[in-house]
Write a protein that holds these residues in place. Structure first.
Motif, short mmCIF file in Angstrom:
data_model
loop_
_atom_site.label_atom_id
_atom_site.label_comp_id
_atom_site.label_asym_id
_atom_site.label_seq_id
_atom_site.Cartn_x
_atom_site.Cartn_y
_atom_site.Cartn_z
N ASN A 174 31.99 35.42 -46.79
CA ASN A 174 30.82 35.23 -47.65
C ASN A 174 30.42 36.50 -48.39
OD1 ASN A 174 28.61 33.35 -48.51
ND2 ASN A 174 27.36 34.96 -47.58
N GLU A 175 30.56 37.65 -47.72
CA GLU A 175 30.12 38.88 -48.36
C GLU A 175 30.99 39.28 -49.55
OE1 GLU A 175 32.39 39.99 -44.53
OE2 GLU A 175 30.87 38.55 -45.19
N ASN A 178 29.52 37.08 -52.65
CA ASN A 178 28.09 37.17 -52.96
C ASN A 178 27.43 35.80 -52.98
OD1 ASN A 178 28.03 40.04 -53.29
ND2 ASN A 178 28.95 39.78 -55.30
N SER A 179 27.90 34.92 -52.10
CA SER A 179 27.39 33.56 -51.95
C SER A 179 27.70 32.66 -53.15
CB SER A 179 25.86 33.56 -51.71
OG SER A 179 25.57 34.25 -50.51
N LYS A 181 30.01 30.09 -55.33
CA LYS A 181 31.07 29.12 -55.09
C LYS A 181 32.08 29.29 -56.22
CE LYS A 181 29.86 26.99 -51.33
NZ LYS A 181 30.70 27.08 -50.12
#
Length: 199
Positions: A174-175, A178-179, A181
């Motif tokens: 996830n990192e 940066n969240s 999609k």
């Protein structure tokens, strides 16, 4: 032999439609595939891929250059996936493997891979929850990236590797995103670096 050329498409002054071209010594060289046509990729051997309208169908092509003067010759129009009537070739690697997309008899479209010298493209399928896919890039290891689309505007970048298609969002921590999609991936090199495209 390394060919220093670029390819693309340009509007013609007469018809105003797109014609595929290859750069020449002092001017752009029309690939003579008619309008509309697009040259989407070229490799170090000078092989060119793209798509052109043929008999009312968008058809993928590969062009092999003339070894003497680097002039395009030997155009081959590529097969559709079973039941398909439209296709585009969008990427080629240094071995001559080609990737793109083709329509299906079901009305959907899927990404495909055509091995160098092959006749029938391989359907790469889609990731879970989607129904359409398109391949934008591939590397020398036949790893392919692109995008999948599903109902309700669901878009997912994919990686095809070792016979399996993966949602690229599931492969990255996830990192690193940066969240976001990731909706598409547009390129991949032989170091496995990928160019993603967020929504």
């Amino acid at each position: 032999m390394l060919f220093r050329s670029i390819v693309g498409d340009s509007t013609t002054t007469s018809a105003g439609q797109l014609d595929a071209f290859k750069s020449g010594a002092s001017a752009l060289l029309d690939l003579s595939l008619g309008s509309p046509s697009v040259a989407a990729g070229i490799n170090n051997a000078g092989q060119i891929v793209g798509y052109a309208l043929q008999l009312g169908k968008t058809t993928a092509f590969i062009i092999t250059p003339n070894a003497t003067n680097n002039s395009p010759t030997g155009t081959n129009f590529l097969a559709f996936l079973p039941g398909g009537t439209n296709a585009q070739a969008l990427a080629i690697n240094q071995s001559g493997d080609v990737a793109g997309w083709s329509g299906l008899g079901s009305g959907y479209s899927h990404a495909w891979l055509l091995a160098a010298g092959g006749a029938n493209p391989l359907d790469l399928g889609v990731v879970t929850g989607t129904s359409n896919s398109v391949a934008y890039g591939l590397n020398g290891f036949r790893q392919i990236v692109g995008g999948c689309v599903g109902a309700g505007g669901l878009n997912r970048a994919f990686l095809y590797s070792s016979g399996q298609i993966h949602d690229l969002n599931d492969l990255l921590p996830n990192e690193e995103t940066n969240s976001w999609k990731l909706a598409e991936a547009r390129g991949i090199n032989d170091s496995h670096a990928i160019v993603p495209f967020p929504p």
